[in-house]
Enzyme design. Structure first.
Site, PDB file in Angstrom:
ATOM      1  N   ASP A  47       0.857  -0.986   0.044  1.00  0.00           N
ATOM      2  CA  ASP A  47      -0.222  -0.019  -0.419  1.00  0.00           C
ATOM      3  C   ASP A  47       0.711   0.929  -0.280  1.00  0.00           C
ATOM      4  O   ASP A  47       0.751   2.295  -0.208  1.00  0.00           O
ATOM      5  CB  ASP A  47      -1.205  -0.023   0.927  1.00  0.00           C
ATOM      6  CG  ASP A  47      -0.418  -0.167   2.109  1.00  0.00           C
ATOM      7  OD1 ASP A  47       0.674  -0.409   2.162  1.00  0.00           O
ATOM      8  OD2 ASP A  47      -1.256   0.241   3.234  1.00  0.00           O
ATOM      9  N   SER A  48       2.443   1.195   0.225  1.00  0.00           N
ATOM     10  CA  SER A  48       3.445   2.131   0.330  1.00  0.00           C
ATOM     11  C   SER A  48       2.771   2.783  -1.306  1.00  0.00           C
ATOM     12  O   SER A  48       2.951   3.621  -1.976  1.00  0.00           O
ATOM     13  CB  SER A  48       4.514   1.553  -0.518  1.00  0.00           C
ATOM     14  OG  SER A  48       4.673   0.305  -1.209  1.00  0.00           O
ATOM     15  N   ASP A  86      -1.145  -6.475  -0.162  1.00  0.00           N
ATOM     16  CA  ASP A  86      -0.911  -5.446   0.938  1.00  0.00           C
ATOM     17  C   ASP A  86      -2.488  -4.914   0.820  1.00  0.00           C
ATOM     18  O   ASP A  86      -3.088  -4.469  -0.123  1.00  0.00           O
ATOM     19  CB  ASP A  86       0.165  -4.378   0.749  1.00  0.00           C
ATOM     20  CG  ASP A  86       0.178  -4.043   2.233  1.00  0.00           C
ATOM     21  OD1 ASP A  86      -0.358  -4.476   3.357  1.00  0.00           O
ATOM     22  OD2 ASP A  86       1.212  -2.604   2.187  1.00  0.00           O
ATOM     23  N   LYS A 116      -1.032  -9.632   2.876  1.00  0.00           N
ATOM     24  CA  LYS A 116      -0.197  -8.686   4.339  1.00  0.00           C
ATOM     25  C   LYS A 116      -1.385  -8.150   4.498  1.00  0.00           C
ATOM     26  O   LYS A 116      -2.121  -7.224   4.325  1.00  0.00           O
ATOM     27  CB  LYS A 116       0.949  -8.406   3.600  1.00  0.00           C
ATOM     28  CG  LYS A 116       1.801  -7.793   4.840  1.00  0.00           C
ATOM     29  CD  LYS A 116       2.818  -7.166   4.924  1.00  0.00           C
ATOM     30  CE  LYS A 116       2.661  -5.598   4.163  1.00  0.00           C
ATOM     31  NZ  LYS A 116       2.288  -3.999   4.664  1.00  0.00           N
ATOM     32  N   GLU A 118      -1.395  -5.495   8.417  1.00  0.00           N
ATOM     33  CA  GLU A 118      -0.557  -4.878   9.501  1.00  0.00           C
ATOM     34  C   GLU A 118      -1.000  -4.755  11.141  1.00  0.00           C
ATOM     35  O   GLU A 118      -2.496  -5.205  11.240  1.00  0.00           O
ATOM     36  CB  GLU A 118      -0.315  -3.599   9.136  1.00  0.00           C
ATOM     37  CG  GLU A 118       0.116  -2.948   8.447  1.00  0.00           C
ATOM     38  CD  GLU A 118       0.353  -1.358   7.986  1.00  0.00           C
ATOM     39  OE1 GLU A 118       0.269  -0.708   8.853  1.00  0.00           O
ATOM     40  OE2 GLU A 118       0.784  -1.315   6.679  1.00  0.00           O
ATOM     41  N   GLU A 185       9.058  -4.196  10.942  1.00  0.00           N
ATOM     42  CA  GLU A 185       9.823  -2.706  10.220  1.00  0.00           C
ATOM     43  C   GLU A 185      10.160  -1.693  11.153  1.00  0.00           C
ATOM     44  O   GLU A 185       9.791  -1.974  11.978  1.00  0.00           O
ATOM     45  CB  GLU A 185       8.315  -2.341   9.458  1.00  0.00           C
ATOM     46  CG  GLU A 185       8.389  -1.007   8.609  1.00  0.00           C
ATOM     47  CD  GLU A 185       7.659   0.011   7.534  1.00  0.00           C
ATOM     48  OE1 GLU A 185       7.537  -1.149   7.305  1.00  0.00           O
ATOM     49  OE2 GLU A 185       7.650   0.758   7.581  1.00  0.00           O
TER      50      GLU A 185
HETATM   51  O1  KIV Z   1       3.376  -0.859   1.861  1.00  0.00           O
HETATM   52  C1  KIV Z   1       4.470  -1.629   1.474  1.00  0.00           C
HETATM   53  O2  KIV Z   1       5.347  -1.409   0.426  1.00  0.00           O
HETATM   54  C2  KIV Z   1       5.057  -2.052   2.692  1.00  0.00           C
HETATM   55  C3  KIV Z   1       6.300  -2.880   2.419  1.00  0.00           C
HETATM   56  C4  KIV Z   1       7.076  -1.641   2.933  1.00  0.00           C
HETATM   57  C5  KIV Z   1       6.568  -3.419   4.212  1.00  0.00           C
HETATM   58  O3  KIV Z   1       4.470  -2.421   3.579  1.00  0.00           O
END
Ligand code: KIV
Length: 267
Positions: A47-48, A86, A116, A118, A185
């Protein structure tokens, strides 16, 4: 299926044989093809995306629709790597049913092989519900950017004895819940080492030192494309931003002076 296909089973195998796991992010098909050709084990559609592609200030505004759109694009470029989507903010936090439905969208529509999430102890029921639907889950603890407002900024986590113990406890709970690996992280490297040793599944570090079972970085940072800021833990292996700026400037100059297009680039 590609005979070298990296699957969920390879995470544990690599942990057992002390081989490092390599992970990078991708958000589009072209970058995914490059990472896949480079034999990167797993690709995270992070989600970056919100910050390095869509121009948001944080990952919080990212939607399911945006993540799904980019997950589909990444999947089209991959034959070997394991693709993880994510889950964006509020796609799973409120209830098990949201988590399961949205995780299923990533697998069924997006082609992801895992998701993924969090969070620590508080999301264990969510993880179990998603796993019960047959979807592998990657955990993510330490600095969890979707909780940046609660954490008071993008800070290293687990520095005190208390908070370090809490992270170790969360890692053990996530392992017990059934995640196949855990992203750590921004935690001190000594804590990452302790957590890594305590688990039978691999840890994937980002700003967590060299003792994790693998490493992940945001590809835009690795290649020097995203230029808004560079966290301390990022190593830049290229300066794509400068290369693009030079190419753009050469194009502009050649068009304005009539050098391009020449006969070689015309019919
Ligand atoms: O959103 C993302 O890219 C991430 C990674 C940096 C672990 O969560």
């Amino acid at each position: 299926m590609n005979k070298n296909k990296f699957t969920v089973l390879d995470f544990k195998r690599k942990k057992e044989s002390s081989e490092k796991i390599t992970m990078l992010t991708a958000y589009d098909c072209t970058m995914a093809r490059i990472l896949d050709a480079g034999d990167i084990d797993a690709i995270l559609v992070g989600d970056s995306l919100g910050m390095v592609v869509l121009g948001y200030e944080s990952t919080i505004p990212v939607t399911m629709e945006e993540m799904l759109h980019h997950t589909k694009a990444v999947k089209r470029g991959v034959t070997r790597a394991f693709v993880i989507a994510d889950m964006p903010f509020m796609s799973y936090q409120a209830a098990d049913v949201d988590g399961v439905r949205n995780a299923a969208k990533f697998v069924k529509e997006g082609g992801a092989e895992a998701v993924k999430l969090e969070g620590g102890a508080e999301i264990v029921p969510r993880i179990k519900a998603i796993l019960a639907a047959g979807i592998p889950v990657l955990g993510h603890i330490g600095l969890t950017p979707q909780s940046v407002n609660k954490l008071g900024g993008y800070k290293v986590q687990g520095r005190s004895e208390d908070s370090g113990e809490k992270l170790l406890k969360s890692a053990l709970l996530l392992e017990e819940a059934g995640v196949f690996a855990i992203v750590l992280e921004c935690v001190p490297k000594s804590l990452a080492r302790t957590i890594t040793k305590a688990l039978t599944i691999p840890t994937i570090g980002i700003g967590a030192g060299a003792d994790c079972g693998g490493q992940i970085l945001v590809t835009h940072d690795v290649v020097g494309y995203y230029d808004k800021f560079k966290p301390k833990f990022v190593k830049q292996y290229a300066k794509i931003n400068t290369a693009i700026t030079e190419a753009v400037s050469s194009f502009k100059h050649e068009v304005e002076t009539g050098v391009f297009p020449d006969d070689e680039h015309s019919f």
